[in-house]
Design a protein around this motif. Structure first.
Motif: not given
Length: 286
Positions: A234-251
């Motif tokens: 692994i070279i690099e990673q990043d994340v963002e928060r999501v909630t139960h309201r987010d659909s697969p398309d939102d993700l």
């Protein structure tokens, strides 16, 4: 006279005298060390370093530098690379239908943020798929692939790598799994962006896997390609928060932003010789 700037990266078993030997040689060669970073890995007992130095053009010539460094490398059992920072590594971009990472890399290259020379764009989809993109100055190759033509298509990719003098291959959402043979040929110089925070949710449709598990964080991972799917260093990673309201398309939509910035950061660090392999991991001098 204008100064020439080089970057030296090295790794070897850790022992006293490594820094002294390298710095003394550079001093005696008339070089000025502009930047130096090092890391001692206590688990593998290996030493890693990245040194940027400059010197008057032609004093000494690069061949002289390489000859002297070779003697030090033999003494300490080093794996090392020396690169003139004025040279731009040749990069081949492989892409399928999703083009956001490709667009981001080309934009950052055009504004001077990525110090590279695009060698080619290769896709298993036709040029019309990317009609809204400006590929001026970058050759485009359509190499379709099926299960029965995979070996022939990969042979064509490898031929292009050789013909164009490609040094780095980037899988910019190239949705084909490389064969073990091609992965081996590109070992240590092929970067992939996986649309998930590895080691979780490997393989296909990771955002749908993440949604099914009700995750609260989604991410992306840039890594070197190996024969093992999504298992490379692994070279690099990043994340963002999501909630139960987010659909697969939102993700998927949010994930596109993470993917492009993670891949561009990883590519820039590789272009700047900031990444050194350490077994199944990497050392990244940021």
């Amino acid at each position: 006279m204008p100064a020439t700037q080089h970057v030296l990266t090295l790794s070897c078993p850790n022992r006293p005298g490594i820094v002294s030997a390298v710095s003394t040689f550079l001093f005696e060669a008339g070089a000025n060390i502009a930047e130096a970073q090092q890391y001692d890995d206590p688990e593998t007992t290996r030493f890693f370093a990245r040194i940027v130095f400059d010197h008057p053009a032609g004093a000494p010539e690069e061949a002289t530098l390489r000859a002297g460094l070779l003697l030090i490398a033999e003494r300490f059992g080093m794996a090392w690379q020396l690169r003139n920072l004025a040279e731009r590594p040749r990069v081949m971009l492989l892409v399928s239908k999703f083009d956001h990472c490709l667009a981001d890399i080309l934009y950052r290259w055009r504004i001077g943020e990525l110090p590279m020379a695009p060698a080619a764009i290769v896709s298993n989809h036709p040029r019309e798929t990317f009609a809204h993109h400006d590929f001026e100055g970058v050759p485009f190759h359509h190499l379709p692939v099926t299960k029965t033509t995979k070996m022939e298509q990969e042979a064509a990719i490898w031929s292009l790598v050789q013909e164009t003098g490609t040094e780095i291959v980037v899988l910019a959402r190239y949705m084909q799994v490389l064969s073990d043979g091609l992965a081996a040929k590109l070992a240590g110089r092929c970067i992939n962006i996986h649309h998930s925070f590895l080691p979780g949710f490997k393989g296909a449709r990771p955002y749908h896997q993440a949604h099914a598990r009700g995750v609260k964080l989604i991410g992306a991972t840039a890594h070197f390609v190996t024969a093992d799917l999504d298992e490379g260093p692994i070279i690099e990673q990043d994340v963002e928060r999501v909630t139960h309201r987010d659909s697969p398309d939102d993700l998927v939509r949010n994930g596109r932003d993470i993917e492009r910035r993670v891949l561009s950061r990883a590519l820039r660090w590789v272009l700047e010789s900031r990444v050194i392999l350490n077994g199944s991991k990497t050392v990244v001098f940021s």
